[in-house]
Motif scaffolding. Structure first.
Motif, short mmCIF file in Angstrom:
data_model
loop_
_atom_site.label_atom_id
_atom_site.label_comp_id
_atom_site.label_asym_id
_atom_site.label_seq_id
_atom_site.Cartn_x
_atom_site.Cartn_y
_atom_site.Cartn_z
N UNK A 276 0.73 -1.12 0.15
CA UNK A 276 -0.10 0.05 0.11
C UNK A 276 0.83 1.35 0.17
N UNK A 277 1.94 1.23 0.81
CA UNK A 277 2.66 2.46 0.90
C UNK A 277 3.40 2.71 -0.80
N UNK A 278 3.85 1.62 -1.45
CA UNK A 278 4.25 1.81 -2.60
C UNK A 278 3.03 2.40 -3.68
N UNK A 279 2.23 1.71 -3.48
CA UNK A 279 1.22 2.14 -4.36
C UNK A 279 0.94 3.76 -4.17
N UNK A 280 0.69 4.09 -3.01
CA UNK A 280 0.71 5.51 -2.72
C UNK A 280 1.74 6.36 -3.23
N UNK B 263 -1.74 1.99 4.14
CA UNK B 263 -0.72 2.98 4.00
C UNK B 263 -0.56 3.48 5.32
N UNK B 264 0.75 3.84 5.71
CA UNK B 264 0.90 4.40 6.69
C UNK B 264 1.07 3.53 8.15
N UNK B 265 1.00 2.33 8.05
CA UNK B 265 0.82 1.26 9.24
C UNK B 265 2.25 1.14 9.68
N UNK B 266 3.23 1.21 9.02
CA UNK B 266 4.55 0.91 9.28
C UNK B 266 5.63 2.06 9.56
N UNK B 267 4.91 2.82 10.34
CA UNK B 267 5.72 4.08 10.57
C UNK B 267 7.01 3.87 11.31
#
Length: 383
Positions: free
Chosen positions: A19-23, A240-244
């Motif tokens: 998800x991070x990479x898609x965003x 997205x944003x769940x591995x800060x």
């Protein structure tokens, strides 16, 4: 007294990192064609599904389904048996424009939101990063490199994996040894766990972790549940944003709570966190401290930081107060100043979205440059 500290990392095939990479791929596509666009893009994925939402204001048309499928394919989800692949996923989009209430403050050069951001550096690795998170990143990156570039070595590897490293510190707060390593890697069904363990130790752990840091007491766990065939977005939902903590310092430093991925640099969650790392790294690189934590905070619509805090944990060669004054008098920490100094209006963000935003040797990671070092030394030596 001695103590133990642990950090973890996850691979590009982990559902949250998908998800991070898609965003960030969507952000890159937009910023390449419209550098001043406003982007706040979130992604959710599950079995056979990718949902993209957020607030985006741009003149550029974004082909969201095409971008999503390209990212999923490049990560390695290419087979129907994964229950999540680039051919068959259903891509949905729910995107609005940026709120005019927020835009009103950002258009005048102010911060896009309130909040506090942290930067950190420590001299225990060449990258001036905490040792546990650096080795955790390198372990999962090695697995990905084998899967993508040398699959014959471990032909059963699938995209999802996780790592965890525990470092023992001595009485002087220095890394002493690696106490424990945990690696979980997704795999095809035909391979035995004995074979996976042997291959991971030989081809991954022994090539990443220096021998001098391991001993007979070092504990190694490979796929400790005994099986990891079901993984990726089919095994767990991603967001997205769940591995800060994975993205930053592995828990060794505080975190302001704001995620990075999918956000254009007018969002200080991202740009000010990069700027804070840049300053902290330069202070340690200049040997003005062995360890440095920087906090900056902002008010929405206001350009100048509300506060700047420096903590060198008693290792500073000059006082923390003097360092703070040097920063305030010599470094522009307005959103516009950060964006200009670090050249942030470029399509550089997709590659930040896996294996950490910091401690990377990449020319596009301008916040890792030590170009402030000489200025800091000069200012520190002034009476």
């Amino acid at each position: 007294m001695s103590y133990f500290f642990t950090s973890e990392s996850v691979s590009e095939g982990h559902p949250d990192k998908v998800c991070d990479q898609i965003s960030d791929a969507i952000l890159d596509d937009i910023i390449k064609n419209d550098p001043t666009a406003r982007v706040a893009c979130e992604t959710f994925c599950a079995t056979g599904l990718v949902l993209v939402g957020g607030e985006i204001t741009t003149k550029h048309y974004v082909d969201v389904p095409k971008l999503v499928r390209e990212v999923v394919e490049q990560i390695g989800y290419t087979k129907g048996e994964y229950r999540f692949d680039h051919h068959s996923i259903n891509v949905m989009s729910a995107i609005n424009t940026q709120s005019p209430d927020i835009a009103m403050g950002v258009n005048t050069g102010g911060a896009g939101d309130q909040g506090m951001m942290f930067g950190y550096a420590i001299n225990e690795t060449p990258e001036l990063m905490p040792m546990a998170i650096m080795y955790s990143h390198k372990l999962v990156k090695k697995l990905a490199d084998i899967r993508k570039k040398n699959l014959k070595l471990m032909p059963y590897l699938r995209p999802d994996s996780k790592s965890q490293v525990t470092i023992e510190y001595d009485d002087n707060n220095k890394p002493k040894r690696v106490d424990a390593i945990v690696i979980s890697t997704q795999h095809d069904g035909y391979v035995s766990q004995k074979k996976i363990r042997e291959d991971v130790i030989k081809n991954v752990i022994n090539t990443v972790i220096p021998k001098k840091l391991m001993d007979k007491k070092t504990k190694i766990y490979v796929n400790p549940t005994g099986k990891f065939e079901i993984g990726g977005p089919h095994g767990d939902t991603g967001l997205t944003g769940r591995k800060i903590i994975v993205d930053t310092y592995g828990g060794k430093a505080p975190h302001g709570g704001g995620a990075f991925s999918g956000k254009d640099p007018s969002k200080v969650d991202r740009s000010a966190a990069y700027a804070s790392r840049h300053i902290a790294k330069n202070i340690v690189a200049a040997k003005l401290a062995d360890e440095c934590l920087i906090q900056v905070s902002y008010a929405i619509g206001v350009a100048q930081p509300v506060s700047i805090f420096v903590n060198t944990f008693g290792t500073g060669k000059i006082s923390d107060e003097k360092l703070s004054n040097i920063i305030q008098n010599n470094i522009d920490l307005t959103p516009a100043g950060i964006i200009k100094r670090l050249k942030l209006r470029r399509p550089i963000y997709r590659k930040t979205a896996a294996y950490g935003h910091f401690g990377r040797n990449d020319k596009d990671f301008t916040w890792e440059n030590t170009d402030l070092k000489e200025m800091l030394i000069k200012e520190a030596n002034k009476k």
